[in-house]
Design a protein around this motif. Sequence first.
Motif, PDB file in Angstrom:
ATOM      1  N   GLN A   1       0.816  -1.217   0.000  1.00  0.00           N
ATOM      2  CA  GLN A   1       0.000   0.000   0.000  1.00  0.00           C
ATOM      3  C   GLN A   1       0.848   1.265   0.000  1.00  0.00           C
ATOM      4  N   LYS A   2       0.283   2.288  -0.639  1.00  0.00           N
ATOM      5  CA  LYS A   2       0.776   3.651  -0.501  1.00  0.00           C
ATOM      6  C   LYS A   2      -0.301   4.447   0.222  1.00  0.00           C
ATOM      7  N   VAL A   3       0.091   5.153   1.270  1.00  0.00           N
ATOM      8  CA  VAL A   3      -0.869   5.857   2.109  1.00  0.00           C
ATOM      9  C   VAL A   3      -0.406   7.289   2.315  1.00  0.00           C
ATOM     10  N   ALA A   4      -1.360   8.232   2.247  1.00  0.00           N
ATOM     11  CA  ALA A   4      -1.081   9.621   2.608  1.00  0.00           C
ATOM     12  C   ALA A   4      -2.001  10.004   3.754  1.00  0.00           C
ATOM     13  N   VAL A   5      -1.414  10.603   4.795  1.00  0.00           N
ATOM     14  CA  VAL A   5      -2.179  11.055   5.957  1.00  0.00           C
ATOM     15  C   VAL A   5      -2.076  12.572   6.028  1.00  0.00           C
ATOM     16  N   ILE A   6      -3.219  13.246   5.873  1.00  0.00           N
ATOM     17  CA  ILE A   6      -3.268  14.700   5.813  1.00  0.00           C
ATOM     18  C   ILE A   6      -3.650  15.246   7.187  1.00  0.00           C
ATOM     19  N   ALA A   7      -2.832  16.126   7.742  1.00  0.00           N
ATOM     20  CA  ALA A   7      -3.130  16.711   9.052  1.00  0.00           C
ATOM     21  C   ALA A   7      -4.385  17.570   8.960  1.00  0.00           C
TER      22      ALA A   7
ATOM     23  N   THR B   1       3.022   8.495   3.921  1.00  0.00           N
ATOM     24  CA  THR B   1       3.510   9.869   3.865  1.00  0.00           C
ATOM     25  C   THR B   1       2.635  10.762   4.732  1.00  0.00           C
ATOM     26  N   ALA B   2       3.239  11.441   5.690  1.00  0.00           N
ATOM     27  CA  ALA B   2       2.531  12.417   6.510  1.00  0.00           C
ATOM     28  C   ALA B   2       2.595  13.781   5.812  1.00  0.00           C
ATOM     29  N   ILE B   3       1.448  14.440   5.702  1.00  0.00           N
ATOM     30  CA  ILE B   3       1.372  15.713   4.987  1.00  0.00           C
ATOM     31  C   ILE B   3       0.724  16.740   5.901  1.00  0.00           C
TER      32      ILE B   3
END
Length: 384
Positions: free
Chosen positions: A271-277, A300-302
């Motif tokens: 998986q590729k995951v992006a977590v947006i604050a 990736t934390a964004i």
Amino acid sequence: MGTGTASAPTVPDLSGSIADRIDLIEGAFVVPPAKGLGNRSVQRSGVLTPDGALVENSVTWRGMAQVTMAPAMPEGDIADLPGTWMFLGPLFGHFGHFLVESISRIWAYGALKDRIDGVLYVPKFQNRPGHVMNVYRPFLQALGVDCEMRNIEDPTRVERLYVPGQGFGMFQMIEGAPEFRDFVRAHAGKGIAPQGAEKIYVSRSALPPVRGSILGEALLEERLKAEGYEVFHPQKHSHAEQIAAYRAARQVIAVDCSPLHLLALVGHADQKVAVIARRDGHLDDIFARQIRAFQGAEATAIDLLRRNWIEEHASGPSRTSWGEIDFAELGRRLNAAGLIAGGLDWPDLTDAQIAAEVARISDGVGVPFRPWAGPPGTAPVEEE
């Protein structure tokens, strides 16, 4: 037989093996929070030895702070529970805290399952403990705990009780101990077949405004739909359906939210995951750390927060606040992470769009929202 302690409990160190952190107490007292106290942030509950000493392994921590403190020795008539059981700590009704703090001792189940008659919880607070147990029993079974489960609402003397130490938790404990990660990888969700879209956006747009999100989430959804994403509302699905969806997905985008804990438990390395604050407090980074540690996925934390919008009476960002983010930069970051093909020309929210969003949220919650001008980096009290 394990022993209790009169000294102050110490924060668990999960950097190495915790295989030896299991006490066996003969005649242990399992003490739930007192009835009628309501949902306090810290409750006096846990396990005591026959002579009244606190069993330190029964303490549950949130970061550097105790969620449970030593209870008083119960008096009067005490129920007796024969047999051999394992203590799992406080059972939270809140899904996010359940996914972190109520499963933090399941790592020991693999070694103990042939020696015990079942597992015991105490309520986080005394609110329909039987109902809460029934809600989470199927979920615990999906995580690999397949035995009798009880949520003890009255002080109980247990004939023999194994008390494992906490193997997982928030903040510095979010990667979990090796034994906890091993148990999750071996068992969590393995009986549920993957089913769902390859690209999902885990949305908060169908939740009440008081639950918080980012300004312009509906616009983000439209842009992600154009990139082939399915908008997924976890609260509209059973726990099994959520697990199936997270096992099937190969690309996941979400604002920081509790369902990402479940993704970390049942997802996979491809998986590729992006977590947006969505609010101040670095929870985007905490979720990304957990996903990487548990599954080896690319997370990736964004954090592109420009402002936190909070209720007029609030003192800072929390689980109810809304984030105003840099949409143009978000598109570029998602593109760089390989999660979208476009995104290089996403327009930002206009002042009019921001004002309309704040008005909508204020109307929905019933109180005005204002921008927060406090110092950055303040962690929210609640993690949801």
